[in-house]
Enzyme design. Structure first.
Site, PDB file in Angstrom:
ATOM      1  N   SER A 129       0.854  -1.192   0.000  1.00  0.00           N
ATOM      2  CA  SER A 129       0.000   0.000   0.000  1.00  0.00           C
ATOM      3  C   SER A 129       0.885   1.234   0.000  1.00  0.00           C
ATOM      4  CB  SER A 129      -0.893   0.023   1.245  1.00  0.00           C
ATOM      5  OG  SER A 129      -1.607   1.255   1.334  1.00  0.00           O
ATOM      6  N   TYR A 142      -1.863  -0.367  10.169  1.00  0.00           N
ATOM      7  CA  TYR A 142      -1.954  -0.688   8.744  1.00  0.00           C
ATOM      8  C   TYR A 142      -0.686  -0.238   8.014  1.00  0.00           C
ATOM      9  CZ  TYR A 142      -3.852  -1.095   4.033  1.00  0.00           C
ATOM     10  OH  TYR A 142      -4.062  -1.444   2.719  1.00  0.00           O
TER      11      TYR A 142
END
Length: 267
Positions: A129, A142
């Site tokens: 990501s 995350y």
């Protein structure tokens, strides 16, 4: 002979889009889902696989090899989101998050590497990501899990190159998927020191996903990477400003970049 592709987390979102596109292009595609019996309308077969259960991983990988005699491409896509003030996210949720986003992909790679080594060829694509390039407020876990997978990719790539195996990662920005619905959200606690700032940041994050790009853009990018003889170490796919934010982090002083992020999230 068409390449055999295994995609984890392929029942929806980016994984489903990648699988459908590669299927259109003539690849032999197998996707995975924790509960494939609950998924309808998939144009490619779905195998049961839970990345937190090694026996499930071994069974799915063995099934593909038994059916096809080889495994050419692994796309490590399965993952979950998590939000909240780090102080208020339960430790067991942090550990569960890393089990899925970090240790899970490692176990899947371990399961496919012997077959790829025997073939003297193979490609592993880890979906990370853009958030993994920076620490984002209220997305600390995350960012950390995706950043860790980004570094694992770099290291493992060098370890297996002599066996003819290629490894790369693709970092998407915001795409219009159902990831927000599947996230663990630390609850907004009335009277918490973070109540207002976390609440407004959470709303902003959900809006970014809702307004995100078409997941097919990721599918096209993955297809193009598979065609390359020598994939790069890292790829980024997403809106220009999201990709440019990585460049800014490299060139700006840390405190200046931090101020830009805080202004963006109105903190």
């Amino acid at each position: 002979m068409s390449k055999v592709v295994l995609i984890t987390g392929a029942s929806s979102g980016i994984g489903k889009s990648i699988g459908a596109f590669l299927h259109e292009k003539g690849f032999t595609v197998y996707g995975t889902s924790r509960k494939p019996e609950q998924v309808s309308g998939s144009v490619f077969p779905l195998l049961e696989l839970d990345v937190t259960k090694p026996e499930s991983i071994s069974a799915a990988v063995a099934s593909v090899i038994e059916r096809c005699g080889r495994l050419d491409v692994l796309i490590n896509n399965a993952g979950v989101g998590i939000t909240g003030p780090l102080e208020e996210i339960p430790t067991q949720e942090l550990k569960a998050h890393f089990d899925t986003n970090f240790f899970g992909p490692i176990e899947v790679m371990r399961a496919v590497l012997p077959q790829m080594r025997a073939q003297k060829s193979g490609l592993i694509i880890n979906i990370t990501s853009i958030a993994g390039y920076m620490g984002l407020p209220y997305r600390s876990a995350y960012s950390a899990s995706k950043g860790a997978l980004y570094l694992i990719t770099e290291a493992l790539r060098m370890e297996v190159k002599a066996f003819g195996i290629q490894i790369t990662d693709v970092a998407p920005g915001d795409f219009a998927t159902n990831i927000a619905a599947g996230r663990y959200h630390a609850p907004l606690v009335a009277g918490s020191a973070y109540e207002q700032s976390y609440g407004q940041t959470l709303q902003m994050m959900n809006e970014h996903v809702d307004q995100g790009s078409d997941p097919r853009e990721m599918a096209v990018a993955i297809y193009e990477i598979i065609q390359q003889k020598q994939p790069k170490v890292h790829y980024k796919v997403g809106a220009f400003m999201q990709k440019f934010s990585i460049v800014l982090k490299r060139i700006l002083p840390d405190t200046v970049y931090e101020k830009l992020l805080m202004n963006h999230y109105k903190l």
